[in-house]
Design a protein around this motif. Structure first.
Motif, PDB file in Angstrom:
ATOM      1  N   TRP A 112       0.813  -1.209   0.000  1.00 19.89           N
ATOM      2  CA  TRP A 112       0.000   0.000   0.000  1.00 19.89           C
ATOM      3  C   TRP A 112       0.851   1.265   0.000  1.00 19.89           C
ATOM      4  CZ3 TRP A 112      -4.580  -0.366  -1.737  1.00 19.89           C
ATOM      5  CH2 TRP A 112      -5.356  -1.506  -1.504  1.00 19.89           C
ATOM      6  N   GLU A 113       2.056   1.185   0.547  1.00 17.89           N
ATOM      7  CA  GLU A 113       2.960   2.350   0.526  1.00 17.89           C
ATOM      8  C   GLU A 113       3.405   2.668  -0.901  1.00 17.89           C
ATOM      9  OE1 GLU A 113       6.130   1.269   3.125  1.00 17.89           O
ATOM     10  OE2 GLU A 113       5.070   1.875   4.969  1.00 17.89           O
ATOM     11  N   LYS A 114       3.593   1.626  -1.708  1.00 18.94           N
ATOM     12  CA  LYS A 114       4.133   1.806  -3.058  1.00 18.94           C
ATOM     13  C   LYS A 114       3.064   1.810  -4.152  1.00 18.94           C
ATOM     14  CE  LYS A 114       8.589  -0.335  -1.940  1.00 18.94           C
ATOM     15  NZ  LYS A 114       9.545  -1.423  -2.272  1.00 18.94           N
ATOM     16  N   ALA A 115       1.855   1.359  -3.824  1.00 14.63           N
ATOM     17  CA  ALA A 115       0.807   1.219  -4.841  1.00 14.63           C
ATOM     18  C   ALA A 115       0.404   2.562  -5.434  1.00 14.63           C
ATOM     19  CB  ALA A 115      -0.407   0.534  -4.229  1.00 14.63           C
ATOM     20  N   GLU A 116       0.309   2.603  -6.759  1.00 13.67           N
ATOM     21  CA  GLU A 116      -0.136   3.792  -7.484  1.00 13.67           C
ATOM     22  C   GLU A 116      -0.956   3.340  -8.691  1.00 13.67           C
ATOM     23  OE1 GLU A 116       0.207   6.758  -6.412  1.00 13.67           O
ATOM     24  OE2 GLU A 116       1.779   6.504  -4.883  1.00 13.67           O
ATOM     25  N   VAL A 117      -1.900   4.194  -9.115  1.00 12.63           N
ATOM     26  CA  VAL A 117      -2.668   3.900 -10.323  1.00 12.63           C
ATOM     27  C   VAL A 117      -1.695   3.765 -11.491  1.00 12.63           C
ATOM     28  CG1 VAL A 117      -4.333   4.829 -11.977  1.00 12.63           C
ATOM     29  CG2 VAL A 117      -4.764   5.045  -9.519  1.00 12.63           C
ATOM     30  N   GLY A 118      -1.846   2.710 -12.265  1.00 11.58           N
ATOM     31  CA  GLY A 118      -0.957   2.470 -13.393  1.00 11.58           C
ATOM     32  C   GLY A 118       0.109   1.422 -13.104  1.00 11.58           C
ATOM     33  N   ASN A 119       0.334   1.110 -11.816  1.00 13.73           N
ATOM     34  CA  ASN A 119       1.311   0.067 -11.477  1.00 13.73           C
ATOM     35  C   ASN A 119       0.860  -1.281 -12.019  1.00 13.73           C
ATOM     36  OD1 ASN A 119       2.674   2.016 -10.082  1.00 13.73           O
ATOM     37  ND2 ASN A 119       2.644   0.962  -8.111  1.00 13.73           N
ATOM     38  N   LYS A 120       1.812  -2.033 -12.551  1.00 14.20           N
ATOM     39  CA  LYS A 120       1.517  -3.348 -13.119  1.00 14.20           C
ATOM     40  C   LYS A 120       2.059  -4.449 -12.199  1.00 14.20           C
ATOM     41  CE  LYS A 120       1.518  -1.846 -17.966  1.00 14.20           C
ATOM     42  NZ  LYS A 120       0.104  -2.215 -18.223  1.00 14.20           N
ATOM     43  N   TYR A 121       1.301  -5.541 -12.115  1.00 15.63           N
ATOM     44  CA  TYR A 121       1.695  -6.658 -11.257  1.00 15.63           C
ATOM     45  C   TYR A 121       1.297  -7.981 -11.905  1.00 15.63           C
ATOM     46  CZ  TYR A 121       1.695  -3.000  -7.633  1.00 15.63           C
ATOM     47  OH  TYR A 121       1.913  -1.858  -6.904  1.00 15.63           O
ATOM     48  N   GLU A 122       1.897  -9.047 -11.402  1.00 12.67           N
ATOM     49  CA  GLU A 122       1.389 -10.384 -11.702  1.00 12.67           C
ATOM     50  C   GLU A 122       0.606 -10.821 -10.479  1.00 12.67           C
ATOM     51  OE1 GLU A 122       3.274 -14.258 -13.638  1.00 12.67           O
ATOM     52  OE2 GLU A 122       3.728 -14.182 -11.485  1.00 12.67           O
ATOM     53  N   GLY A 123      -0.643 -11.198 -10.690  1.00 10.43           N
ATOM     54  CA  GLY A 123      -1.490 -11.621  -9.588  1.00 10.43           C
ATOM     55  C   GLY A 123      -2.026 -13.023  -9.813  1.00 10.43           C
ATOM     56  N   THR A 124      -2.701 -13.536  -8.778  1.00 12.45           N
ATOM     57  CA  THR A 124      -3.299 -14.871  -8.851  1.00 12.45           C
ATOM     58  C   THR A 124      -4.795 -14.761  -8.643  1.00 12.45           C
ATOM     59  OG1 THR A 124      -1.285 -15.824  -7.894  1.00 12.45           O
ATOM     60  CG2 THR A 124      -3.261 -17.195  -7.886  1.00 12.45           C
ATOM     61  N   VAL A 125      -5.555 -15.401  -9.511  1.00 14.31           N
ATOM     62  CA  VAL A 125      -7.009 -15.396  -9.369  1.00 14.31           C
ATOM     63  C   VAL A 125      -7.368 -16.185  -8.108  1.00 14.31           C
ATOM     64  CG1 VAL A 125      -9.215 -16.015 -10.411  1.00 14.31           C
ATOM     65  CG2 VAL A 125      -7.316 -15.271 -11.876  1.00 14.31           C
ATOM     66  N   SER A 126      -7.905 -15.493  -7.096  1.00  6.93           N
ATOM     67  CA  SER A 126      -8.213 -16.164  -5.827  1.00  6.93           C
ATOM     68  C   SER A 126      -9.657 -16.639  -5.767  1.00  6.93           C
ATOM     69  CB  SER A 126      -7.915 -15.240  -4.644  1.00  6.93           C
ATOM     70  OG  SER A 126      -8.622 -14.023  -4.753  1.00  6.93           O
ATOM     71  N   SER A 127     -10.570 -15.913  -6.420  1.00  8.46           N
ATOM     72  CA  SER A 127     -11.972 -16.350  -6.457  1.00  8.46           C
ATOM     73  C   SER A 127     -12.680 -15.706  -7.643  1.00  8.46           C
ATOM     74  CB  SER A 127     -12.701 -16.003  -5.157  1.00  8.46           C
ATOM     75  OG  SER A 127     -12.740 -14.597  -4.961  1.00  8.46           O
ATOM     76  N   ILE A 128     -13.746 -16.362  -8.077  1.00  4.34           N
ATOM     77  CA  ILE A 128     -14.520 -15.897  -9.234  1.00  4.34           C
ATOM     78  C   ILE A 128     -15.974 -15.737  -8.811  1.00  4.34           C
ATOM     79  CG2 ILE A 128     -15.442 -16.613 -11.483  1.00  4.34           C
ATOM     80  CD1 ILE A 128     -12.738 -17.902 -12.048  1.00  4.34           C
ATOM     81  N   CYS A 129     -16.602 -14.643  -9.258  1.00  2.00           N
ATOM     82  CA  CYS A 129     -18.018 -14.414  -8.957  1.00  2.00           C
ATOM     83  C   CYS A 129     -18.716 -13.928 -10.226  1.00  2.00           C
ATOM     84  CB  CYS A 129     -18.185 -13.397  -7.830  1.00  2.00           C
ATOM     85  SG  CYS A 129     -17.325 -11.834  -8.111  1.00  2.00           S
ATOM     86  N   SER A 130     -20.007 -13.698 -10.144  1.00  2.89           N
ATOM     87  CA  SER A 130     -20.776 -13.337 -11.333  1.00  2.89           C
ATOM     88  C   SER A 130     -20.356 -11.997 -11.930  1.00  2.89           C
ATOM     89  CB  SER A 130     -22.270 -13.299 -10.994  1.00  2.89           C
ATOM     90  OG  SER A 130     -22.525 -12.345  -9.959  1.00  2.89           O
ATOM     91  N   TYR A 131     -19.852 -11.100 -11.087  1.00  3.57           N
ATOM     92  CA  TYR A 131     -19.511  -9.763 -11.573  1.00  3.57           C
ATOM     93  C   TYR A 131     -18.014  -9.549 -11.803  1.00  3.57           C
ATOM     94  CZ  TYR A 131     -18.852  -9.248  -6.510  1.00  3.57           C
ATOM     95  OH  TYR A 131     -18.466  -9.431  -5.208  1.00  3.57           O
ATOM     96  N   GLY A 132     -17.209 -10.599 -11.647  1.00  7.62           N
ATOM     97  CA  GLY A 132     -15.777 -10.446 -11.902  1.00  7.62           C
ATOM     98  C   GLY A 132     -14.945 -11.461 -11.146  1.00  7.62           C
ATOM     99  N   ALA A 133     -13.738 -11.056 -10.803  1.00 12.65           N
ATOM    100  CA  ALA A 133     -12.830 -11.956 -10.082  1.00 12.65           C
ATOM    101  C   ALA A 133     -12.001 -11.147  -9.094  1.00 12.65           C
ATOM    102  CB  ALA A 133     -11.908 -12.667 -11.068  1.00 12.65           C
ATOM    103  N   PHE A 134     -11.629 -11.797  -7.987  1.00 10.94           N
ATOM    104  CA  PHE A 134     -10.737 -11.164  -7.024  1.00 10.94           C
ATOM    105  C   PHE A 134      -9.330 -11.706  -7.265  1.00 10.94           C
ATOM    106  CE2 PHE A 134     -14.788 -10.378  -5.009  1.00 10.94           C
ATOM    107  CZ  PHE A 134     -14.630  -9.089  -4.541  1.00 10.94           C
ATOM    108  N   ILE A 135      -8.380 -10.763  -7.327  1.00 15.47           N
ATOM    109  CA  ILE A 135      -7.002 -11.100  -7.659  1.00 15.47           C
ATOM    110  C   ILE A 135      -6.108 -10.847  -6.450  1.00 15.47           C
ATOM    111  CG2 ILE A 135      -5.140 -10.763  -9.313  1.00 15.47           C
ATOM    112  CD1 ILE A 135      -7.833 -11.655 -10.552  1.00 15.47           C
ATOM    113  N   ASP A 136      -5.300 -11.841  -6.123  1.00 16.61           N
ATOM    114  CA  ASP A 136      -4.369 -11.736  -5.000  1.00 16.61           C
ATOM    115  C   ASP A 136      -3.006 -11.252  -5.492  1.00 16.61           C
ATOM    116  OD1 ASP A 136      -2.062 -13.080  -3.331  1.00 16.61           O
ATOM    117  OD2 ASP A 136      -3.765 -12.928  -1.989  1.00 16.61           O
ATOM    118  N   ILE A 137      -2.549 -10.157  -4.886  1.00 19.47           N
ATOM    119  CA  ILE A 137      -1.216  -9.624  -5.194  1.00 19.47           C
ATOM    120  C   ILE A 137      -0.442  -9.571  -3.888  1.00 19.47           C
ATOM    121  CG2 ILE A 137       0.107  -7.762  -6.280  1.00 19.47           C
ATOM    122  CD1 ILE A 137      -2.560  -6.763  -7.475  1.00 19.47           C
ATOM    123  N   ASP A 138       0.382 -10.564  -3.630  1.00 24.45           N
ATOM    124  CA  ASP A 138       1.165 -10.629  -2.389  1.00 24.45           C
ATOM    125  C   ASP A 138       0.296 -10.462  -1.143  1.00 24.45           C
ATOM    126  OD1 ASP A 138       3.530 -11.028  -3.754  1.00 24.45           O
ATOM    127  OD2 ASP A 138       3.957  -8.892  -3.931  1.00 24.45           O
TER     128      ASP A 138
END
Length: 289
Positions: A112-138
């Motif tokens: 959260w200290e380093k996060a900024e709009v536009g930052n790119k990451y590799e994440g893992t799909v942690s769960s899927i729902c009807s309106y999208g997916a939640f992605i885990d980033i560290d």
């Protein structure tokens, strides 16, 4: 050092081990890990400790033989001073869980200290729902809305992403105060509106996708739909689109209005009735490019 001195030091060390009292939480040194996944630990006590495989981790897939080696320092919880076989019964899983939680909290704080709009990451799909997916980033969760996954309005998240899948994402919106973020999917592709090469007056083949009381939405190409208002469906008077149309049906329609900026297209079937264009589409090749 003489043999006499060595013997004296050994005796002193053994005496200290005999008199030592073990704390509930103590540190030891890994002696070895056997093929059963049991970890033997030197506690600097009169008896060595043993961590059964069941007390090593809450993760049943964790393998102590791969994670530990002789000489490693390890903090453990004492369960029993004698397991019935002369060893001190130990547990590592609660300590491990606490260590992992602390590490996760540290990672989240750094994120959260380093996060900024536009930052790119590799994440893992942690769960899927009807309106999208939640992605885990560290250890930090972000929402990837269905509209950010595909341009196709009828797309289903489960057909595109799978739980555990690694994907590349970008922070689209960020709320550091409440620790929330919305993501975009790097593989969504280019906006199909940017490559649409049709104009008002063109006749196109469309697929009826959805019925509404006021008309029908028709797909012109993947990711682009136009509205056929009920008044533009037929020259005959109808009370609802279903009177003459059905979902999945392919029909020809004329583009009667376009608003590229707001991504809106109005179509008409009525204007083609009784003409040669009612059953042929001269601009279909242009759309599919």
């Amino acid at each position: 050092m003489s043999e006499e001195n060595v013997s004296f030091e050994q005796l002193l060390n053994d005496s200290m081990k005999e008199s030592k009292k073990l704390e509930k939480i103590t540190e030891g040194t890994v002696i070895n890990v056997n093929d059963k996944g049991e970890v033997f630990v030197d506690l600097n006590y009169k008896a060595d400790g043993i961590i059964p495989k069941s007390e090593y981790s809450f993760d049943v897939n964790a393998d102590p033989k791969k994670e530990l080696k002789a000489g490693d320092k390890i903090t453990v919880q004492v369960l029993k001073l004698n397991d019935g076989e002369g060893n001190v019964l130990l547990s590592y899983k609660k300590i491990r869980n606490a260590e992992n939680k602390k590490k996760q909290e540290e990672n989240m704080t750094k994120f959260w200290e380093k996060a900024e709009v536009g930052n790119k990451y590799e994440g893992t799909v942690s769960s899927i729902c009807s309106y999208g997916a939640f992605i885990d980033i560290d250890g930090v969760q972000g929402l990837l809305h269905i509209s950010e996954i595909s341009w196709n309005r009828d797309a289903k998240v489960g057909d595109i992403l799978k739980e555990g899948q690694k994907i590349n994402i970008t922070i689209k919106e960020l709320d550091k105060e409440n620790k929330r973020m919305k993501l975009s999917y790097d593989e969504k592709g280019e906006d199909p509106w940017n490559t649409l090469e049709v104009k008002v007056g063109d006749i196109v083949k469309v697929t009826i996708k959805k019925m509404m009381p006021f008309g029908a939405f028709a797909e012109i190409k993947e990711g682009i739909e136009g509205l056929i208002h009920i008044s533009q469906i037929s020259t005959a008077r109808i009370t609802k689109p279903e009177d003459v149309l059905s979902v999945g049906e392919e029909v020809n329609a004329k583009i009667i209005d376009m608003d590229i900026e707001n991504k809106k297209i109005e179509l008409s079937i009525r204007e083609l009735e009784g003409t040669s264009d009612e059953y042929s589409s001269q601009d279909n090749d242009k759309i599919e490019q």
